[in-house]
Write an enzyme that holds these catalytic residues in place. Structure first.
Site, short mmCIF file in Angstrom:
data_model
loop_
_atom_site.label_atom_id
_atom_site.label_comp_id
_atom_site.label_asym_id
_atom_site.label_seq_id
_atom_site.Cartn_x
_atom_site.Cartn_y
_atom_site.Cartn_z
N ARG A 89 47.14 -16.86 41.85
CA ARG A 89 46.90 -17.61 40.62
C ARG A 89 48.04 -17.43 39.63
NH1 ARG A 89 41.69 -16.16 38.93
NH2 ARG A 89 41.09 -18.02 40.05
N TYR A 90 48.55 -16.22 39.57
CA TYR A 90 49.62 -15.92 38.61
C TYR A 90 50.97 -15.99 39.32
CZ TYR A 90 45.84 -13.88 35.75
OH TYR A 90 44.71 -13.67 35.01
N ARG B 269 52.06 -12.25 41.13
CA ARG B 269 51.17 -11.28 41.73
C ARG B 269 49.99 -11.97 42.41
NH1 ARG B 269 50.71 -11.88 36.45
NH2 ARG B 269 48.81 -11.44 35.27
N CYS C 97 31.08 -3.81 50.66
CA CYS C 97 31.16 -2.76 49.65
C CYS C 97 30.17 -1.65 50.01
CB CYS C 97 30.78 -3.31 48.27
SG CYS C 97 31.97 -4.49 47.62
N CYS D 70 26.83 -4.88 43.51
CA CYS D 70 26.54 -5.12 42.10
C CYS D 70 25.86 -6.48 42.00
CB CYS D 70 27.84 -5.15 41.29
SG CYS D 70 28.91 -3.73 41.55
N CYS E 76 27.92 -9.58 40.98
CA CYS E 76 29.20 -9.71 41.70
C CYS E 76 29.77 -11.11 41.58
CB CYS E 76 29.01 -9.36 43.18
SG CYS E 76 30.53 -9.57 44.13
N ARG F 284 31.98 -12.31 43.37
CA ARG F 284 32.32 -12.82 44.71
C ARG F 284 31.12 -12.77 45.65
NH1 ARG F 284 37.21 -9.76 44.51
NH2 ARG F 284 38.00 -11.15 42.88
N ASP G 198 31.27 -12.77 34.30
CA ASP G 198 31.58 -14.08 34.87
C ASP G 198 30.31 -14.92 34.98
OD1 ASP G 198 34.29 -13.59 35.15
OD2 ASP G 198 34.09 -12.84 37.21
N ASP H 55 37.58 -14.00 32.15
CA ASP H 55 38.27 -14.62 33.28
C ASP H 55 37.85 -16.09 33.20
OD1 ASP H 55 39.86 -14.92 35.52
OD2 ASP H 55 39.07 -13.11 36.48
N LYS I 98 42.81 -14.44 33.27
CA LYS I 98 42.20 -13.60 32.25
C LYS I 98 42.76 -13.92 30.87
CE LYS I 98 41.59 -9.97 35.66
NZ LYS I 98 42.29 -10.63 36.80
C1 LIG Z 1 42.75 -10.06 37.80
C2 LIG Z 1 43.62 -10.75 38.73
C3 LIG Z 1 44.93 -10.30 38.94
C4 LIG Z 1 45.52 -9.12 38.19
O1 LIG Z 1 45.61 -9.38 36.83
P1 LIG Z 1 46.27 -8.30 35.83
O2 LIG Z 1 46.03 -8.86 34.48
O3 LIG Z 1 47.72 -8.23 36.21
O4 LIG Z 1 45.58 -7.01 36.08
C5 LIG Z 1 45.71 -10.99 39.82
N1 LIG Z 1 45.24 -12.07 40.48
C6 LIG Z 1 44.00 -12.54 40.30
C7 LIG Z 1 43.55 -13.74 41.03
C8 LIG Z 1 43.13 -11.88 39.42
O5 LIG Z 1 41.89 -12.33 39.25
#
Ligand SMILES: *Cc1c(COP(=O)(O)O)cnc(C)c1O
Length: 392
Positions: free
Chosen positions: A125-126, A129, A138, A142, A145, A147, A306, A343, A350
């Site tokens: 998404r980002y 990362r 798990c 929870c 959850c 997911r 969520d 989120d 986020k």
């Molecule tokens: C939470 C999340 C991350 C990590 O986010 P940070 O703000 O860097 O901790 C990376 N990818 C996805 C899809 C996430 O939901």
């Protein structure tokens, strides 16, 4: 049945023997992760051996089998109040009939992860990362959850865990410098399996930073063995985020497991979910974040719950979350204050939410208030348009 004694929140005590009725368990069994997993509470009959259930819980358990399985490790189960259904531990892991309520805003995939999966199990998404889902199981489930559609093996979807396809994607995408292992719970994998994944990731030159998201230190501290820690420390820089919501979860066993991880040089963070009648209270949250610091865990995120289907009874308001942050900031150690985030529904990532400390801002000044409500003025730096910032 006598109610279990509630602990003074500053103390790290195991509740053993808490509500777990079978006093005949050998200590070596209780302290074994394999025994804990084999003896998880998964049925209504098992629950009723140890607890007095409410009608809402009993009905919830009977209906949970095709949504998100119930499973609770004896360690975590033992922290429950045997008679109070509003116990903050019970609310997190025992299904309730309210899970079947249909709330119009709720979704099956509230963070829009499926739409951001270039290969199964990898959420990109980002820009730099990725979230790598390495298992769909798990130690305990929870009820809120995010997911639940894919974890526990009974939901609507199955997660195809294509590790090879994910590794190939990561190798090809040189912009990715940070990989977050999650699931399911990565620490449920064997040491060998986890080591193979980490080794493969470390062989990719552009991946700088590794992290693991896990609730195992809380649900199954017996899994945090010296062998696991010795393996993990070979992959630095490796961070680990745990998930605690209530101070009662930080028992002696959990603190010892966290100490082993911290001693292995693994920086520890915590992610909490704001949950109604669990931790939507400034005093509970303050006690939790203080205990976390004592365990060398830095509170990282506080999540607004969520919009997962069937979670309305666990959701607290956004305003409550902001109030809690305001009750911490300035009033206690800065390291103890997590970032409150939503989120974004549908997949925006986020978004940080903060109390308003800026009262007014224009080109000349900023009016700010501090944690006590006192007002201060800060003159804005006067940089006229077109003026170079440094002398030539
Ligand atoms: C939470 C999340 C991350 C990590 O986010 P940070 O703000 O860097 O901790 C990376 N990818 C996805 C899809 C996430 O939901």
């Amino acid at each position: 049945m006598p109610p279990i004694e509630l602990l003074p929140e500053k103390e790290f005590r195991s509740h053993a023997p808490g509500c777990w009725k079978d006093r005949g368990v050998a200590e070596t069994d209780w302290n074994s992760a394999a025994w804990q997993l084999k003896n998880r509470i998964t049925t209504l009959a098992q629950l009723e051996e140890h607890l007095v259930l409410s009608d809402a819980e009993r009905a919830g358990v009977l209906l949970s089998g095709n949504k998100l399985a119930m499973a609770v490790t004896p360690h975590y189960f033992n922290l429950m109040d045997p008679v109070d259904p509003d116990c903050p531990i019970r609310r997190q892991v025992i299904p309730r009939i309210e899970e079947t309520l249909d709330d119009p805003g709720e979704m099956i995939d509230p963070c829009g992860e499926d739409a951001h999966m270039p290969v199964p199990g990898l959420v990109h998404r980002y820009p730099d990362r990725v979230l790598f889902l390495v298992t769909d199981r798990c130690a305990s489930y929870c009820r809120y959850c995010t997911r639940s559609r894919v974890v526990s093996g009974v939901g609507a979807q199955t997660l195809h865990l294509e590790h090879e396809a994910a590794f190939r994607y990561l190798e090809q995408h040189t912009e990715i410098r940070d990989v977050l292992l999650s699931g399911g719970d990565p620490l449920l994998l064997s040491d060998a399996k986890l080591e193979a994944i980490l080794t493969r990731l470390r062989a990719i030159p552009h991946i700088e930073f590794l992290r693991i998201g896990s609730r195992i230190p809380v649900f199954l501290p017996q899994r945090i063995t010296p062998e696991l820690c010795a393996m993990l420390r070979k992959f630095h820089p490796l961070f680990l985020s745990i998930h605690t919501n209530h101070p009662r979860e930080l028992t002696t066993e959990v603190r010892e497991g966290l100490a082993r991880l911290a001693d292995a040089g693994i920086p520890l963070g915590n992610q909490s979910v704001l949950l109604r009648d669990v931790n939507d209270d400034p005093a509970v949250m303050k006690s939790l974040v203080h205990k976390l610091l004592m365990c060398r865990v830095r509170p990282y995120y506080l999540y607004q719950c969520d919009l997962i289907k069937g979670s309305s009874h666990l959701r607290a308001s956004v305003s409550r979350g902001i109030e809690i942050i305001e009750s911490l900031r300035g009033h206690t150690t800065g390291y103890a204050v997590p970032q409150f985030v939503i989120d974004a529904p549908g997949g925006g990532g986020k978004v940080p939410l903060n109390p308003d400390y800026i009262l007014m801002k224009d080109e000349q000044r900023v009016l700010i208030r501090n944690y006590e409500g006192k007002v201060f003025e800060y003159p804005e730096a006067s940089v006229a348009l077109g003026t170079p910032r440094t002398l030539a």
